[in-house]
Scaffold this active site. Structure first.
Site, PDB file in Angstrom:
ATOM      1  N   ASP A 256      70.772  51.746  63.227  1.00 33.64           N
ATOM      2  CA  ASP A 256      70.926  52.312  64.750  1.00 33.64           C
ATOM      3  C   ASP A 256      69.764  52.401  65.363  1.00 33.64           C
ATOM      4  O   ASP A 256      68.685  53.248  65.117  1.00 33.64           O
ATOM      5  CB  ASP A 256      71.546  53.604  64.511  1.00 33.64           C
ATOM      6  N   LYS A 263      65.597  54.505  70.573  1.00 33.74           N
ATOM      7  CA  LYS A 263      65.035  55.788  69.702  1.00 33.74           C
ATOM      8  C   LYS A 263      63.447  55.469  69.848  1.00 33.74           C
ATOM      9  O   LYS A 263      62.875  54.321  69.718  1.00 33.74           O
ATOM     10  CB  LYS A 263      65.371  55.595  68.423  1.00 33.74           C
ATOM     11  N   ASP A 333      72.602  55.429  72.462  1.00 37.18           N
ATOM     12  CA  ASP A 333      72.328  56.027  71.197  1.00 37.18           C
ATOM     13  C   ASP A 333      73.471  57.032  70.572  1.00 37.18           C
ATOM     14  O   ASP A 333      73.562  57.161  69.354  1.00 37.18           O
ATOM     15  CB  ASP A 333      71.009  56.784  71.067  1.00 37.18           C
ATOM     16  N   GLU A 335      76.241  56.136  69.601  1.00 35.78           N
ATOM     17  CA  GLU A 335      76.985  55.087  69.456  1.00 35.78           C
ATOM     18  C   GLU A 335      78.133  55.259  68.295  1.00 35.78           C
ATOM     19  O   GLU A 335      79.174  54.602  68.257  1.00 35.78           O
ATOM     20  CB  GLU A 335      76.209  53.881  69.211  1.00 35.78           C
ATOM     21  N   ARG A 337      80.041  57.865  67.902  1.00 34.42           N
ATOM     22  CA  ARG A 337      81.254  58.296  68.242  1.00 34.42           C
ATOM     23  C   ARG A 337      82.210  57.314  68.989  1.00 34.42           C
ATOM     24  O   ARG A 337      83.432  57.337  68.937  1.00 34.42           O
ATOM     25  CB  ARG A 337      81.059  59.501  68.953  1.00 34.42           C
TER      26      ARG A 337
END
Ligand code: BES
Ligand code: ZN
Ligand code: ZN
Length: 494
Positions: A256, A263, A333, A335, A337
């Site tokens: 991620d 991030k 970010d 993502e 869910r």
């Protein structure tokens, strides 16, 4: 440390390079001679929980435990084994610790602790040390004057071995670097498991198959990665009629980066662990198959990598999930869910389950709220949530706490242009709003059967704690095995 074995022999009759002694509740009168007591005193050993003291000349390692309860013994056993790492001892031995003559819970925890503490991840070390412990031998001699019920003790140890090995299996997957473990790799791991265990079956969906299923939210997250996504359905159908049917859904973000809502550098490190929920699901199925539990379990893992690129999905996109709901993307970010929304829809369409649990490293907010050692558990109904809390805190020795939904936070997910936003409009309550977002993808039939477990904190901690080493902990595995064992016994839960 690889194996533990139990022997129907006195501790004194067992060969070993070193003996592990657990000092319970600072009680130095038990089992020790005066000379040992003096040596321990000289060394400044207090017998605090997890404190260790090696008396090399006596070939004994002492470790403190606050009580004879499972949680304390599990942690003490793990720390004892960890203290022996690299010292050159190959075989250790230990007695059986019990709280009550007929209660083998502590013995199971002891076995778990020995294996969990002995975990090492050396895949990327070019020189592998051979100075580690290979075996621990457990004596089933009486403890505290209690004669052991040998078959019960053996069963307890065997179950402990299965759950610890499943946990270590998950730790290995999660610790693996993101370019060695990507969605296809996760699918292969599931296929290997199904190949080994007679009652496990696997089905894997690729991009094309997921398009046909209308899983546009998951596919949007996956689009910018050079690694294709996979939906893994690993199922266990017991020989006998199942007592219950349970679906488990896992977030398997093999990396991620945050996507276009990238991030910051410091937050991106460790995001290989964003596959912890999906990995836990695989580990739980491995254990269930080995334990031959009379429950039918369906594991669904959304394995995806969230990356950046010219074809990345973006803030302002509107996605249509599998159940037809439209989602306004405001942060790429958030993502997990999106992936889970589609996988939850798929799982509910495929299987009408008695329970539905999902595991996900879903939010940093959960870590901020409850600390890095504890999972957040939420849902619409008390029963599944309470089952998780009891299995985690009381049986498995994992920390979990309840977070409540409320209608005011639900409103913060409203979208002006779509059915829902993927982030809320407030900085507060982020673990709960993420849980409530998932709740929008739970159908009426499953509302009372679902609990969401946010493992963002405990899944990956960068320093050892309790029975956990540096890195991946295998969070969720032991708690769910306990929950399923309890279901299999047909136990009610309030
Ligand atoms: N995988 C992260 C959550 C996470 C954070 C897990 C720290 C483990 C440790 C998740 O996909 C994420 O980035 N969540 C965002 C949501 C936000 C954009 C609403 C977060 O928590 O910051
Ligand atoms: Zn994210
Ligand atoms: Zn994530």
């Amino acid at each position: 440390m690889k194996t533990i074995k139990f022997y129907e022999k006195l501790l004194n009759e067992i060969d070993a390079d070193i003996e592990i002694v657990i000092v319970v509740n600072k009680n130095f009168d038990q089992r020790f001679c005066d000379e040992e007591k003096e040596l321990l005193q000289e060394a400044g050993f207090q017998g605090e929980q997890d404190e260790t003291c090696l008396l090399a000349e006596k070939r004994k390692l002492f470790v403190g435990a606050d009580s004879i309860k499972s949680g304390d013994i599990r942690s003490a056993a793990a720390n004892a084994v960890r203290a022996l790492e690299g010292k050159g001892y190959k075989i250790a031995k230990i007695g059986s610790y019990m709280s009550h003559p007929t209660c083998t819970a502590t013995l199971r925890a002891q076995a778990e602790g020995l294996l969990l503490g002995g975990y090492r991840f050396d895949r990327y070390k070019s020189k592998k040390s051979d100075k580690h412990l290979h075996k621990v031998r457990i004596s089933l001699e009486e403890y505290n004057g209690y004669a052991l019920d040998i078959p019960a003790a053996q069963r307890a140890i065997e179950k402990g071995i299965v759950s610890a090995e499943a946990t270590n299996f998950v730790r290995d997957i999660v610790n693996t670097a993101p370019d060695d473990c990507y969605p296809e790799t996760m699918a292969q791991i599931a296929q290997e498991l199904a190949g080994k265990e007679a009652h496990l079956n696997v089905e894997v969906l690729d991009t094309e198959a997921m398009k046909k299923e209308g899983m546009n939210a998951l596919l949007a997250v996956a689009r910018a990665s050079r690694h294709e996504p996979r939906l893994i359905h690993l199922s266990y159908v017991p020989k006998e009629k199942p007592v219950a049917v349970v679906s488990l859904v896992g977030k398997g973000l093999t990396y991620d980066s945050g996507g276009l809502s990238l991030k910051p550098a410091d937050y991106m490190v460790t995001m290989k662990a964003d596959k912890s929920g999906g990995s836990a699901v695989l580990g739980i199925l491995k254990a269930v198959a080995e334990l031959h539990l009379p429950v039918e379990i369906h594991g669904f893992v959304g394995a995806v990598e969230n990356m950046i690129g010219g074809d990345a999905y973006k803030p302002d996109d509107v996605l249509k999930a599998k159940n037809g709901k439209t989602i306004e993307v405001r942060n790429t970010d958030a993502e997990g869910r999106l992936v889970l929304a589609d996988v939850l829809c798929y799982a509910q369409e495929k299987v009408k389950a008695d329970y539905l649990f999902d595991f996900a490293t879903l939010t940093g907010a959960c870590v901020v709220g409850v600390g890095q050692y504890t999972s957040g558990v939420m849902g619409f109904a008390a029963e599944p949530t309470n089952r998780v809390l009891y299995a985690a805190n009381t049986l498995a020795g994992e920390l979990a706490t309840k977070l409540d939904f409320n209608r005011f936070l639900r409103k913060t997910l409203k979208s002006e242009i779509a059915d829902i936003c993927n982030i809320s409009n407030t900085r507060y309550g982020g673990a709960i709003t993420a849980g409530m977002f998932l709740g929008e993808f739970i159908d009426e039939e499953h509302k009372e059967k679902w609990a969401h477990i946010d493992i963002a904190g405990p899944a990956f901690v960068e320093h050892p704690w309790g029975e956990n080493p540096h890195g991946a902990s295998g969070a969720g595995v032991r708690m769910m095995i306990r929950l399923l064992e309890k279901l299999a016994r047909g136990d009610e839960h309030k």
